[in-house]
Structures are given as C-alpha cells and as structure tokens.
Write a protein that holds these residues in place. Structure first.
Motif, PDB file in Angstrom:
ATOM      1  N   LEU A 183      32.427  42.751  47.068  1.00 50.47           N
ATOM      2  CA  LEU A 183      32.523  41.373  46.106  1.00 50.47           C
ATOM      3  C   LEU A 183      33.586  41.335  46.827  1.00 50.47           C
ATOM      4  O   LEU A 183      34.827  41.946  47.359  1.00 50.47           O
ATOM      5  N   LEU A 184      33.899  40.144  46.065  1.00 53.46           N
ATOM      6  CA  LEU A 184      35.759  39.438  46.071  1.00 53.46           C
ATOM      7  C   LEU A 184      36.145  39.724  45.807  1.00 53.46           C
ATOM      8  O   LEU A 184      37.727  39.855  45.381  1.00 53.46           O
ATOM      9  N   GLY A 185      35.933  40.401  44.696  1.00 51.55           N
ATOM     10  CA  GLY A 185      37.274  40.743  43.441  1.00 51.55           C
ATOM     11  C   GLY A 185      38.290  39.675  42.791  1.00 51.55           C
ATOM     12  O   GLY A 185      37.518  38.239  42.729  1.00 51.55           O
ATOM     13  N   GLY A 186      39.003  39.576  43.111  1.00 57.35           N
ATOM     14  CA  GLY A 186      40.012  38.657  42.592  1.00 57.35           C
ATOM     15  C   GLY A 186      41.232  38.966  41.520  1.00 57.35           C
ATOM     16  O   GLY A 186      40.895  40.171  40.729  1.00 57.35           O
ATOM     17  N   HIS A 187      41.863  37.967  41.162  1.00 55.29           N
ATOM     18  CA  HIS A 187      42.834  38.372  39.483  1.00 55.29           C
ATOM     19  C   HIS A 187      41.846  38.208  38.391  1.00 55.29           C
ATOM     20  O   HIS A 187      41.589  36.933  38.686  1.00 55.29           O
ATOM     21  N   SER A 188      42.013  39.094  37.486  1.00 56.15           N
ATOM     22  CA  SER A 188      41.813  38.650  36.315  1.00 56.15           C
ATOM     23  C   SER A 188      41.572  37.174  35.157  1.00 56.15           C
ATOM     24  O   SER A 188      41.281  37.039  34.839  1.00 56.15           O
ATOM     25  N   GLY A 189      43.285  37.533  36.043  1.00 60.39           N
ATOM     26  CA  GLY A 189      43.959  35.984  34.958  1.00 60.39           C
ATOM     27  C   GLY A 189      42.763  34.853  35.514  1.00 60.39           C
ATOM     28  O   GLY A 189      42.796  33.668  34.652  1.00 60.39           O
ATOM     29  N   VAL A 190      43.167  33.683  36.903  1.00 59.66           N
ATOM     30  CA  VAL A 190      43.104  32.875  37.712  1.00 59.66           C
ATOM     31  C   VAL A 190      41.177  33.384  38.454  1.00 59.66           C
ATOM     32  O   VAL A 190      40.582  31.881  38.449  1.00 59.66           O
ATOM     33  N   GLU A 191      40.776  34.566  38.528  1.00 57.65           N
ATOM     34  CA  GLU A 191      39.120  34.092  38.503  1.00 57.65           C
ATOM     35  C   GLU A 191      38.751  34.658  37.788  1.00 57.65           C
ATOM     36  O   GLU A 191      36.828  34.830  38.826  1.00 57.65           O
ATOM     37  N   ILE A 192      38.704  34.685  36.482  1.00 56.46           N
ATOM     38  CA  ILE A 192      37.803  35.984  35.959  1.00 56.46           C
ATOM     39  C   ILE A 192      35.914  34.457  35.584  1.00 56.46           C
ATOM     40  O   ILE A 192      35.309  34.926  35.255  1.00 56.46           O
ATOM     41  N   HIS A 193      37.295  33.364  35.766  1.00 52.06           N
ATOM     42  CA  HIS A 193      35.611  32.649  34.964  1.00 52.06           C
ATOM     43  C   HIS A 193      34.705  32.232  36.222  1.00 52.06           C
ATOM     44  O   HIS A 193      33.349  31.478  35.862  1.00 52.06           O
ATOM     45  N   LYS A 194      34.773  32.702  38.460  1.00 55.33           N
ATOM     46  CA  LYS A 194      34.106  32.266  38.754  1.00 55.33           C
ATOM     47  C   LYS A 194      33.082  32.689  38.923  1.00 55.33           C
ATOM     48  O   LYS A 194      32.703  32.563  39.974  1.00 55.33           O
ATOM     49  N   ASN A 195      32.241  33.777  38.115  1.00 52.21           N
ATOM     50  CA  ASN A 195      31.130  33.617  38.111  1.00 52.21           C
ATOM     51  C   ASN A 195      31.559  34.848  39.259  1.00 52.21           C
ATOM     52  O   ASN A 195      30.506  35.671  40.217  1.00 52.21           O
ATOM     53  N   ARG A 196      32.475  35.372  39.133  1.00 48.75           N
ATOM     54  CA  ARG A 196      32.982  36.466  40.097  1.00 48.75           C
ATOM     55  C   ARG A 196      32.214  38.365  39.313  1.00 48.75           C
ATOM     56  O   ARG A 196      32.574  38.916  38.679  1.00 48.75           O
ATOM     57  N   ALA A 197      31.392  39.497  40.016  1.00 47.70           N
ATOM     58  CA  ALA A 197      30.481  40.323  40.004  1.00 47.70           C
ATOM     59  C   ALA A 197      32.144  41.165  39.866  1.00 47.70           C
ATOM     60  O   ALA A 197      33.200  41.443  40.636  1.00 47.70           O
ATOM     61  N   ASN A 198      32.134  42.578  39.688  1.00 46.45           N
ATOM     62  CA  ASN A 198      32.451  43.362  38.824  1.00 46.45           C
ATOM     63  C   ASN A 198      32.381  44.572  39.270  1.00 46.45           C
ATOM     64  O   ASN A 198      30.803  44.680  38.524  1.00 46.45           O
ATOM     65  N   ALA A 199      32.434  45.557  40.358  1.00 51.53           N
ATOM     66  CA  ALA A 199      31.416  46.384  40.848  1.00 51.53           C
ATOM     67  C   ALA A 199      31.415  47.239  39.447  1.00 51.53           C
ATOM     68  O   ALA A 199      30.150  48.509  39.294  1.00 51.53           O
TER      69      ALA A 199
END
Length: 376
Positions: free
Chosen positions: A245-261
């Motif tokens: 998965l893409l993962g990312g920072h929970s502050g700046v990517e949390i709204h980008k429809n990225r999945a949490n494993a």
C-alpha cells in the motif's frame, strides 16, 4: 505544536497502528521531500544546515543528541542557550544593528522526526545518519523517511539567526521535543520561558502560506482482556498478509483515500468464517498510515475453501474502492508449523470488530476531516 500568536501548522490526525506479538511490520514510507525550487545562495546554505542536522539521530523520544548538537551550535557562535527537563532548547540571538528596540520574535520548530523505513532497509535510526539524495528538483532519503518535518524548519531558523546582513529583531529559537508522538516538549515548556512578543511556528507543508490556527492529535488506547488456549486437534495455521500500500503521513495524506492495511485485514476477516487469532502485526508509528500488515490464524479444515473465496472477493472489492493502490497485494498462505496457542473464536471476533470499528475513515461530505463516525 504550540498555539501562540502567528502559527504555521500542518494537519495532524490519527492513523491506526499497533502490534500484537513480535511479528515485524513492513513499512513503505513516502520518501519524497521538499521541492528545491531555488538553487540560490540562501537555499544552498539552508540545505547545508539541514544536511548537518540529518547526520544526528533524532527519532521521537531519542532527541538528546540533536539537543546537544543545537547547544554546541549556539555556544560556537556565542549565543546564550538554555535547555530544560524535556530536552527543549532555547537559543537567544541578539538583534541586528538598529533593531534592538524591535519586538523580539520567537521561531519554533520541533527536533524529532517520524522514523520509518522500507522493509528491506538495514538502516538503524538509533545510530545511522539519514542518507540524502538530490533527485532533480527534489530532495529525498534513501529507503527512509527524510525528516524534513521538521528538520527543514530547524535549518531555516538557524539560517536566519546566523546569516549576516539580515535586518531583523532579536530572535528566540525554540526547538521542542516529541512533537510527532505526544508533544510533551511543548506541553512541558515553562510559561515564562519566552520573552518574545511574536511567535512563528515553522512547521508547514505548504510553501508561501501562513496559517492562523492550531492542530493537535489524540491517542486512543484500547485494553481488552484476552486469553490464549491450545489449538484444537486438526486446526491448521494460515498467514493473511496485506502489503504494497502507499502508506504515508497521517496528517497530510489521510484524506487521499489511501488504505490502511490493519483495517483491510480486519474487514476481510470480520464475520467471514470462524477462526482463532494467533498474532496480528502492522504499523510502527501512530502517525503513519499502515502500508503492510500480517495476521496469523488457526482454522478448522472445513472453513478453508470459504476463507479462500472470501479473500479473492475481498481483494477485488478493495481494488475498486482504492483505485490508486496499484501495489496492493493480498496473500493467504498455509504455514507448515502449527502454533501452540490462539485466542478463542469469541475473543478473536471481538478484537477484529474493535479494530475495524475504530479505524479512521473519511466521508464525502467532509473529505479533509478524518472521523470515526459518519457525522461531520
């Protein structure tokens, strides 16, 4: 993050990250850092300071060495410097000639960084420097997070303090600890620590903007009494893994429809078939979106076909729900050596439901506001 006067702030939110058992979590960080839009002398000097900062290990709760580096930096330049019980560092910089009567300005940044690395990296955050790479107009790190949050803020503050010829008032450079985890540095700062009448927090992810506001985080701890018991005769052991998965920072990517494993695994198994949980591991930081997770379970042989069918259908469902997660991988594998013990089916169902229910979600009516309910 401190809320005083003028504030540059990023968005701080909550991402689910936890570990049960000693299984290692796989992490794929967002390695791209700030764009280098200016190659002028100022940029060169700021990045030189950032490179020096990057040589010092500074994960959250491990900031003693970067604090000592800052103290040495100040002493070498003859600037008064103080530290406190929370390892916060305050450097006092005199005003430029002609500006002694101007109001003192505090510049604040945090010392710690989010320490994440790729699964195959041998980087040791407790001893190794961050390895910087110039990639065209971008600065990134080799197989780890870059630490520009907030190393670049520190570098800018130090540059403004020592750059000759700047017309500026007296400065108070405040560097706080543990911003990425619980903000104990800022919280522990003495009320009378600063003399400044103006306060600028240098911790934004958007260049050229000044934000008036505040951001914060909430840590949720869930305690459940769980009992392990030996496996029943004939129960087989399986590993279910979600990764890529893409993962990312929970502050700046949390709204980008990225999945949490972690959430995906819980969704895949919630009410799918009866099983017993042996271990569940995913995520290594509560401010990073979990890119990989693994659950080991015990299963009666008669449920194997139903579980396999569920996993195949679930993977297709998730690919439709998260079209940008092109690296998604969902694997179910039988393990040759059965485990000694597992949770009961009832405790397993209770735990999986709690994980799924408490995972953060974003909703169409408020896409930039992560929430755990359907109401904005």
């Amino acid at each position: 993050m401190i809320t005083m006067g003028l504030l540059w702030a990023g968005l701080a939110c909550f991402a689910l990250g936890f570990s049960i058992s000693a299984l290692a979590a796989e992490v794929v960080p967002d390695q791209q850092g700030p764009a280098l839009v200016d190659d002028g002398a100022d940029t060169t000097r700021i990045l030189a300071i950032f490179e020096a900062i990057s040589q010092v290990p500074r994960c959250s709760k491990d900031e003693e060495r970067i604090a000592a580096w800052l103290v040495q930096w100040a002493e070498e330049r003859g600037f008064p410097v103080k530290t406190d019980a929370f390892s916060n560092v305050l450097i006092s910089v005199p005003a430029a000639e002609g500006y002694a009567d101007a109001p003192v300005v505090a510049l604040q940044a945090h010392m710690d960084m989010v320490c994440q690395k790729t699964a195959d990296s041998d980087h040791d955050f407790t001893t190794d420097p961050i390895r910087l790479v110039r990639d065209g107009e971008w600065l990134r790190a080799t197989d780890t997070t870059l630490g520009a949050d907030d190393g670049i803020g520190m570098a800018i503050a130090l540059f403004l303090a020592e750059e000759p010829g700047l017309k500026r008032p007296a400065l108070e450079l405040l560097f706080t600890t543990d911003e990425e985890v619980d903000m104990t540095g800022a919280e522990g700062l003495a009320e009378d620590a600063l003399k400044a009448e103006r306060f600028i927090n240098i911790d934004s992810d958007t260049e050229g903007f000044v934000t008036l506001g505040a951001a914060g985080g909430v840590t949720m701890e869930i305690t459940l009494p769980l009992a392990f018991a030996p496996l029943s005769p004939g129960q087989a052991t399986y590993s279910l893994r979600v990764d890529g998965l893409l993962g990312g920072h929970s502050g700046v990517e949390i709204h980008k429809n990225r999945a949490n494993a972690n959430v995906l695994i819980a969704r895949a198994l919630n009410e799918a078939v009866p099983f017993r949980l042996i271990s569940f591991a995913g995520g290594s930081a509560d401010n990073a979106i979990t890119p990989a997770s693994e659950l080991v379970l015990a299963l009666e042989p008669e449920h194997e076909d139903a579980l396999k069918a569920r996993i195949v259908a679930f993977e297709q469902e998730i690919r439709g729900e998260y079209p940008e997660e092109t690296g998604l991988s969902v694997t179910l594998e039988a393990l040759p050596n059965p485990a000694d013990a597992a949770l009961s089916a009832a405790d397993t169902a209770r735990l999986i439901e709690r994980v799924f229910t408490n995972g953060p979600k974003s909703f169409p009516d408020c896409p930039r506001l992560p929430t755990t309910s359907a109401s904005c």
